[in-house]
Design a protein around this motif. Structure first.
Motif, PDB file in Angstrom:
ATOM      1  N   ARG A  25       0.832  -1.204   0.000  1.00 43.65           N
ATOM      2  CA  ARG A  25       0.000   0.000   0.000  1.00 43.65           C
ATOM      3  C   ARG A  25       0.870   1.259   0.000  1.00 43.65           C
ATOM      4  O   ARG A  25       0.554   2.251  -0.663  1.00 43.65           O
ATOM      5  N   ILE A  26       1.982   1.217   0.733  1.00 43.15           N
ATOM      6  CA  ILE A  26       2.915   2.342   0.750  1.00 43.15           C
ATOM      7  C   ILE A  26       3.526   2.522  -0.637  1.00 43.15           C
ATOM      8  O   ILE A  26       3.615   3.640  -1.148  1.00 43.15           O
ATOM      9  N   GLU A  27       3.935   1.414  -1.248  1.00 42.47           N
ATOM     10  CA  GLU A  27       4.514   1.472  -2.594  1.00 42.47           C
ATOM     11  C   GLU A  27       3.515   2.011  -3.608  1.00 42.47           C
ATOM     12  O   GLU A  27       3.876   2.786  -4.502  1.00 42.47           O
ATOM     13  N   THR A  28       2.259   1.638  -3.495  1.00 46.61           N
ATOM     14  CA  THR A  28       1.215   2.129  -4.388  1.00 46.61           C
ATOM     15  C   THR A  28       1.037   3.634  -4.224  1.00 46.61           C
ATOM     16  O   THR A  28       0.935   4.370  -5.204  1.00 46.61           O
ATOM     17  N   ALA A  32       1.911   6.567  -7.064  1.00 44.06           N
ATOM     18  CA  ALA A  32       0.880   7.503  -7.507  1.00 44.06           C
ATOM     19  C   ALA A  32       1.246   8.967  -7.261  1.00 44.06           C
ATOM     20  O   ALA A  32       0.663   9.863  -7.865  1.00 44.06           O
ATOM     21  N   HIS A  33       2.228   9.208  -6.378  1.00 37.96           N
ATOM     22  CA  HIS A  33       2.541  10.579  -5.981  1.00 37.96           C
ATOM     23  C   HIS A  33       3.999  10.960  -6.224  1.00 37.96           C
ATOM     24  O   HIS A  33       4.507  11.895  -5.597  1.00 37.96           O
ATOM     25  N   GLY A  34       4.669  10.250  -7.120  1.00 39.63           N
ATOM     26  CA  GLY A  34       6.031  10.618  -7.487  1.00 39.63           C
ATOM     27  C   GLY A  34       7.066  10.328  -6.425  1.00 39.63           C
ATOM     28  O   GLY A  34       8.108  10.961  -6.376  1.00 39.63           O
ATOM     29  N   GLY A  35       6.781   9.386  -5.566  1.00 49.26           N
ATOM     30  CA  GLY A  35       7.670   9.051  -4.447  1.00 49.26           C
ATOM     31  C   GLY A  35       6.996   9.409  -3.143  1.00 49.26           C
ATOM     32  O   GLY A  35       5.952  10.068  -3.124  1.00 49.26           O
ATOM     33  N   ALA A  36       7.581   8.958  -2.046  1.00 48.94           N
ATOM     34  CA  ALA A  36       6.980   9.242  -0.744  1.00 48.94           C
ATOM     35  C   ALA A  36       8.028   9.175   0.348  1.00 48.94           C
ATOM     36  O   ALA A  36       9.052   8.511   0.210  1.00 48.94           O
ATOM     37  N   GLU A  37       7.735   9.882   1.408  1.00 54.94           N
ATOM     38  CA  GLU A  37       8.505   9.834   2.641  1.00 54.94           C
ATOM     39  C   GLU A  37       7.500   9.554   3.745  1.00 54.94           C
ATOM     40  O   GLU A  37       6.298   9.760   3.566  1.00 54.94           O
ATOM     41  N   GLN A  72       8.747  -2.485   9.975  1.00 55.02           N
ATOM     42  CA  GLN A  72       9.060  -3.487   8.952  1.00 55.02           C
ATOM     43  C   GLN A  72       8.429  -3.092   7.610  1.00 55.02           C
ATOM     44  O   GLN A  72       9.050  -3.234   6.565  1.00 55.02           O
ATOM     45  N   ALA A  73       7.207  -2.570   7.645  1.00 52.00           N
ATOM     46  CA  ALA A  73       6.509  -2.184   6.412  1.00 52.00           C
ATOM     47  C   ALA A  73       7.228  -1.046   5.692  1.00 52.00           C
ATOM     48  O   ALA A  73       7.432  -1.118   4.478  1.00 52.00           O
ATOM     49  N   VAL A  74       7.630  -0.013   6.427  1.00 45.09           N
ATOM     50  CA  VAL A  74       8.309   1.105   5.761  1.00 45.09           C
ATOM     51  C   VAL A  74       9.684   0.679   5.255  1.00 45.09           C
ATOM     52  O   VAL A  74      10.134   1.140   4.205  1.00 45.09           O
ATOM     53  N   ALA A  75      10.327  -0.240   5.964  1.00 46.44           N
ATOM     54  CA  ALA A  75      11.622  -0.751   5.494  1.00 46.44           C
ATOM     55  C   ALA A  75      11.443  -1.543   4.204  1.00 46.44           C
ATOM     56  O   ALA A  75      12.221  -1.382   3.257  1.00 46.44           O
ATOM     57  N   ALA A  77       9.080  -1.190   2.029  1.00 39.86           N
ATOM     58  CA  ALA A  77       8.675  -0.276   0.966  1.00 39.86           C
ATOM     59  C   ALA A  77       9.857   0.572   0.476  1.00 39.86           C
ATOM     60  O   ALA A  77       9.814   1.109  -0.618  1.00 39.86           O
ATOM     61  N   GLY A  78      10.869   0.702   1.299  1.00 37.85           N
ATOM     62  CA  GLY A  78      12.064   1.426   0.893  1.00 37.85           C
ATOM     63  C   GLY A  78      11.925   2.937   0.859  1.00 37.85           C
ATOM     64  O   GLY A  78      12.628   3.608   0.107  1.00 37.85           O
ATOM     65  N   ILE A  79      11.037   3.491   1.676  1.00 38.06           N
ATOM     66  CA  ILE A  79      10.875   4.944   1.703  1.00 38.06           C
ATOM     67  C   ILE A  79      11.772   5.550   2.779  1.00 38.06           C
ATOM     68  O   ILE A  79      12.210   4.870   3.700  1.00 38.06           O
ATOM     69  N   THR A  80      12.016   6.847   2.656  1.00 37.40           N
ATOM     70  CA  THR A  80      12.744   7.576   3.683  1.00 37.40           C
ATOM     71  C   THR A  80      11.816   7.764   4.870  1.00 37.40           C
ATOM     72  O   THR A  80      10.661   8.174   4.708  1.00 37.40           O
ATOM     73  N   VAL A  81      12.303   7.468   6.072  1.00 34.85           N
ATOM     74  CA  VAL A  81      11.491   7.584   7.277  1.00 34.85           C
ATOM     75  C   VAL A  81      12.095   8.664   8.174  1.00 34.85           C
ATOM     76  O   VAL A  81      13.290   8.649   8.452  1.00 34.85           O
ATOM     77  N   HIS A  82      11.259   9.590   8.605  1.00 33.70           N
ATOM     78  CA  HIS A  82      11.681  10.687   9.474  1.00 33.70           C
ATOM     79  C   HIS A  82      11.366  10.348  10.923  1.00 33.70           C
ATOM     80  O   HIS A  82      10.374   9.680  11.210  1.00 33.70           O
ATOM     81  N   GLU A  83      12.182  10.847  11.834  1.00 34.33           N
ATOM     82  CA  GLU A  83      11.979  10.617  13.267  1.00 34.33           C
ATOM     83  C   GLU A  83      10.740  11.341  13.788  1.00 34.33           C
ATOM     84  O   GLU A  83      10.055  10.851  14.659  1.00 34.33           O
ATOM     85  N   SER A  84      10.484  12.544  13.252  1.00 33.67           N
ATOM     86  CA  SER A  84       9.335  13.321  13.711  1.00 33.67           C
ATOM     87  C   SER A  84       8.681  14.017  12.525  1.00 33.67           C
ATOM     88  O   SER A  84       9.260  14.130  11.449  1.00 33.67           O
TER      89      SER A  84
END
Length: 114
Positions: A25-28, A32-37, A72-75, A77-84
């Motif tokens: 779902r994150i990848e989708t 659809a939005h040119g990438g995601a964080e 685990q899901a965000v890892a 999906a391979g997106i950049t994850v912010h602390e806050s």
């Protein structure tokens, strides 16, 4: 001691499936939005919220049943994850009339929410 180590290394198949489903779902969303964080926020017993911000400024969120599954899901999906959710990351969010009406409309004299 060997039994304990073996139990700790075991993965829960249901948790794996849930994380994989969330990752898709994150990848989708990202496609659809040119990438995601994203940012993962702990909600307590309810789980964790994954807030996604697309490269185009659109945003959305998902709720995972636990913090480890969300991470685990965000890892996966391979997106950049912010602390806050602040600073430059928060500034990327594009809000529209709906958000202003829902979040600030009543406080600033806007239309009441139905």
């Amino acid at each position: 001691m060997a039994d304990t180590e073996q139990d700790e290394n075991r993965t829960d198949p249901k948790a794996e499936r849930t994380a994989a489903k969330l990752a898709r779902r994150i990848e989708t969303f990202a496609a659809a939005h040119g990438g995601a964080e994203g940012q993962v926020a702990y909600l307590g017993e309810r789980g964790s919220r994954i807030v996604l911000v697309g490269a185009d400024g659109d945003w959305g969120d998902l709720v995972a049943p636990s913090q480890p599954i969300a991470e685990q899901a965000v890892a996966k999906a391979g997106i950049t994850v912010h602390e806050s959710f602040d600073g430059e990351f928060a500034a990327k969010v594009r809000t529209g009339p709906y958000e202003w009406t829902r979040m600030a409309g009543i406080q600033v004299g806007g239309p009441r929410n139905a």
